[in-house]
Design a protein around this motif. Sequence first.
Motif, PDB file in Angstrom:
ATOM      1  N   THR A 144      11.592  -5.182  -2.848  1.00  0.00           N
ATOM      2  CA  THR A 144      10.867  -4.316  -1.925  1.00  0.00           C
ATOM      3  C   THR A 144       9.676  -3.703  -2.651  1.00  0.00           C
ATOM      4  N   ALA A 145       8.603  -4.463  -2.768  1.00  0.00           N
ATOM      5  CA  ALA A 145       7.408  -4.019  -3.477  1.00  0.00           C
ATOM      6  C   ALA A 145       6.182  -4.618  -2.816  1.00  0.00           C
ATOM      7  N   SER A 146       5.365  -3.784  -2.218  1.00  0.00           N
ATOM      8  CA  SER A 146       4.181  -4.278  -1.509  1.00  0.00           C
ATOM      9  C   SER A 146       2.951  -4.316  -2.407  1.00  0.00           C
ATOM     10  N   SER A 147       3.158  -4.427  -3.711  1.00  0.00           N
ATOM     11  CA  SER A 147       2.050  -4.602  -4.646  1.00  0.00           C
ATOM     12  C   SER A 147       1.931  -6.057  -5.090  1.00  0.00           C
ATOM     13  N   GLN A 148       2.512  -6.954  -4.288  1.00  0.00           N
ATOM     14  CA  GLN A 148       2.485  -8.379  -4.644  1.00  0.00           C
ATOM     15  C   GLN A 148       1.471  -9.165  -3.820  1.00  0.00           C
ATOM     16  N   ASP A 149       1.106  -8.625  -2.657  1.00  0.00           N
ATOM     17  CA  ASP A 149       0.033  -9.223  -1.871  1.00  0.00           C
ATOM     18  C   ASP A 149      -0.675  -8.115  -1.099  1.00  0.00           C
ATOM     19  N   SER A 150      -1.834  -8.447  -0.542  1.00  0.00           N
ATOM     20  CA  SER A 150      -2.610  -7.435   0.173  1.00  0.00           C
ATOM     21  C   SER A 150      -3.572  -8.119   1.123  1.00  0.00           C
ATOM     22  N   VAL A 151      -3.969  -7.394   2.150  1.00  0.00           N
ATOM     23  CA  VAL A 151      -5.076  -7.831   2.987  1.00  0.00           C
ATOM     24  C   VAL A 151      -6.206  -6.807   2.841  1.00  0.00           C
TER      25      VAL A 151
ATOM     26  N   SER B 181       1.823  -4.946 -11.775  1.00  0.00           N
ATOM     27  CA  SER B 181       1.306  -6.053 -10.972  1.00  0.00           C
ATOM     28  C   SER B 181      -0.203  -6.170 -11.178  1.00  0.00           C
ATOM     29  N   PRO B 182      -0.737  -7.373 -11.323  1.00  0.00           N
ATOM     30  CA  PRO B 182      -2.192  -7.523 -11.434  1.00  0.00           C
ATOM     31  C   PRO B 182      -2.938  -6.908 -10.248  1.00  0.00           C
ATOM     32  N   LEU B 183      -2.346  -6.984  -9.055  1.00  0.00           N
ATOM     33  CA  LEU B 183      -2.981  -6.406  -7.878  1.00  0.00           C
ATOM     34  C   LEU B 183      -3.140  -4.895  -8.037  1.00  0.00           C
ATOM     35  N   ARG B 184      -2.155  -4.255  -8.645  1.00  0.00           N
ATOM     36  CA  ARG B 184      -2.211  -2.810  -8.841  1.00  0.00           C
ATOM     37  C   ARG B 184      -3.250  -2.419  -9.883  1.00  0.00           C
ATOM     38  N   HIS B 185      -3.489  -3.276 -10.864  1.00  0.00           N
ATOM     39  CA  HIS B 185      -4.310  -2.871 -12.008  1.00  0.00           C
ATOM     40  C   HIS B 185      -5.678  -3.554 -12.092  1.00  0.00           C
ATOM     41  N   GLU B 186      -5.878  -4.660 -11.365  1.00  0.00           N
ATOM     42  CA  GLU B 186      -7.096  -5.440 -11.596  1.00  0.00           C
ATOM     43  C   GLU B 186      -8.003  -5.586 -10.376  1.00  0.00           C
ATOM     44  N   LEU B 187      -7.587  -5.111  -9.209  1.00  0.00           N
ATOM     45  CA  LEU B 187      -8.385  -5.332  -8.000  1.00  0.00           C
ATOM     46  C   LEU B 187      -9.707  -4.576  -8.035  1.00  0.00           C
ATOM     47  N   THR B 188      -9.718  -3.402  -8.644  1.00  0.00           N
ATOM     48  CA  THR B 188     -10.959  -2.621  -8.711  1.00  0.00           C
ATOM     49  C   THR B 188     -11.444  -2.539 -10.151  1.00  0.00           C
ATOM     50  N   ASN B 189     -12.732  -2.313 -10.294  1.00  0.00           N
ATOM     51  CA  ASN B 189     -13.304  -2.161 -11.629  1.00  0.00           C
ATOM     52  C   ASN B 189     -12.904  -0.832 -12.260  1.00  0.00           C
ATOM     53  N   GLU B 190     -12.534   0.138 -11.422  1.00  0.00           N
ATOM     54  CA  GLU B 190     -12.093   1.436 -11.900  1.00  0.00           C
ATOM     55  C   GLU B 190     -10.562   1.461 -11.947  1.00  0.00           C
ATOM     56  N   ARG B 191     -10.000   2.123 -12.931  1.00  0.00           N
ATOM     57  CA  ARG B 191      -8.543   2.292 -12.997  1.00  0.00           C
ATOM     58  C   ARG B 191      -8.193   3.595 -12.285  1.00  0.00           C
ATOM     59  N   ILE B 192      -7.513   3.487 -11.151  1.00  0.00           N
ATOM     60  CA  ILE B 192      -7.139   4.661 -10.370  1.00  0.00           C
ATOM     61  C   ILE B 192      -5.651   4.916 -10.616  1.00  0.00           C
TER      62      ILE B 192
ATOM     63  N   HIS C 261       2.309   8.259   0.707  1.00  0.00           N
ATOM     64  CA  HIS C 261       3.097   7.096   0.304  1.00  0.00           C
ATOM     65  C   HIS C 261       2.111   6.028  -0.112  1.00  0.00           C
ATOM     66  N   CYS C 262       2.376   5.372  -1.229  1.00  0.00           N
ATOM     67  CA  CYS C 262       1.432   4.366  -1.708  1.00  0.00           C
ATOM     68  C   CYS C 262       2.140   3.437  -2.676  1.00  0.00           C
ATOM     69  N   TYR C 263       2.211   2.157  -2.324  1.00  0.00           N
ATOM     70  CA  TYR C 263       2.838   1.197  -3.228  1.00  0.00           C
ATOM     71  C   TYR C 263       2.071  -0.115  -3.202  1.00  0.00           C
ATOM     72  N   THR C 264       0.736  -0.001  -3.131  1.00  0.00           N
ATOM     73  CA  THR C 264      -0.084  -1.210  -3.011  1.00  0.00           C
ATOM     74  C   THR C 264      -1.122  -1.258  -4.130  1.00  0.00           C
ATOM     75  N   SER C 265      -2.405  -1.249  -3.784  1.00  0.00           N
ATOM     76  CA  SER C 265      -3.468  -1.470  -4.756  1.00  0.00           C
ATOM     77  C   SER C 265      -4.281  -0.190  -4.976  1.00  0.00           C
ATOM     78  N   PRO C 266      -5.262  -0.229  -5.889  1.00  0.00           N
ATOM     79  CA  PRO C 266      -6.108   0.949  -6.108  1.00  0.00           C
ATOM     80  C   PRO C 266      -6.913   1.377  -4.878  1.00  0.00           C
ATOM     81  N   VAL C 267      -7.113   0.483  -3.921  1.00  0.00           N
ATOM     82  CA  VAL C 267      -7.822   0.869  -2.700  1.00  0.00           C
ATOM     83  C   VAL C 267      -7.052   1.968  -1.975  1.00  0.00           C
ATOM     84  N   THR C 268      -5.752   1.737  -1.768  1.00  0.00           N
ATOM     85  CA  THR C 268      -4.936   2.748  -1.091  1.00  0.00           C
ATOM     86  C   THR C 268      -4.707   3.962  -1.984  1.00  0.00           C
TER      87      THR C 268
END
Length: 373
Positions: free
Chosen positions: A20-27, A329-340, A298-305
């Motif tokens: 149960t982890a929604s940091s594995q894919d994203s739209v 997860s790479p999605l959590r750490h690499e999607l944005t140029n900034e580390r949030i 609540h937040c279990y996705t990417s730096p956008v959220t």
Amino acid sequence: MKITQVICQILRIKNVEAKTASSQDSVLVRVRTDNGLEGIGEADSSPEMVKAVIDAPFSHNVATGLRRLLIGENPLETDRLWEKMYRQSMYCGRRSTTITAMAAIDLALWDIKGKHFGEPIHRLLGGKKHDRLRAYASILFGKNGDETARIGERFREEGYSAVKFGWEPMGHSEAVDIDLVKGARKGLGDDGILLVDAGCVWDARTALDRANAFAEQKIGWLEEPLRPDDYEGYRWLRDRSPVPIASGEEECGRYSFRPLIDGRCLDVYQVDLSRNGFSEANYIRQRVEEIGARLCNHCYTSPVTVAASIHWLSTCKDAFIFEDCVEDSPLRHELTNERIQAVDGWISPPEGPGLGITINEDFVKSALVDESR
């Protein structure tokens, strides 16, 4: 200024596990305008389902895809566009995936609004009331108490004074449940803030038994002990529990939150920006503050959220703690140029215009599995 494009990009990491982890894919939803601005949004839902809601063609006046409702519109008119999308997609659900798709678009529209005015979103929401918030490391339980203790020790060493453990294997038995929470407390030490997310596994009476047992471990809250729609159960439990009751992450929009708020069902209302957007989250904030309850993201996705969440939560009067997903997860750490991410257990909202983040296009290319055409 007019909207010219609404593009969905589905991203998925290479190794998706059955957990149960929604940091594995994203739209990702990217809204572009005729003057060159782009806004970024995200939905925490099935990416392919969200994309279908946005890309769908016209069926009839209250059953149509969201893109065709937005092309040519002024992106600054966020309230009106929310109402337009809600009205003209009524036959598509009024809850769940349709609202999450609207939420992703709404985040992107507010990102454009911030870039247009040169202001961070927290200022457009009325102004932040907190320069920084304590963050809790949000992670899944280990397979038993000993492994959970080691996880807790790790995040204390990384600077977090608060950790939340959640979901599997909680709910298998009373012995398993108590072992997990005792292990968590052991790992965090006596001074750590321990939050427990049960993952919707019990009936109300069992949840009360667990609340009484977990109170001995001095937990800060018991999250989602019941099924999300068990409003009466939540009201009954909250009146009797020795520990605060938290929930709300599944809720999508004000009408979904209404029974929980009107029923005074919770102590802590957890709002996911990637399921509500800024427009609805702002309304929900006002309602929850009216009844004297507390708010958390609540937040279990990417730096956008994550960025959207800290912009919003920093404007909430009684905000006291921030959910910081620490999934590796790479999605959590690499999607944005900034580390949030929290630093030494504390997190602050970005101060750049809009969301204050930029997309790492190289990562998008590497993780892209589908895109609107």
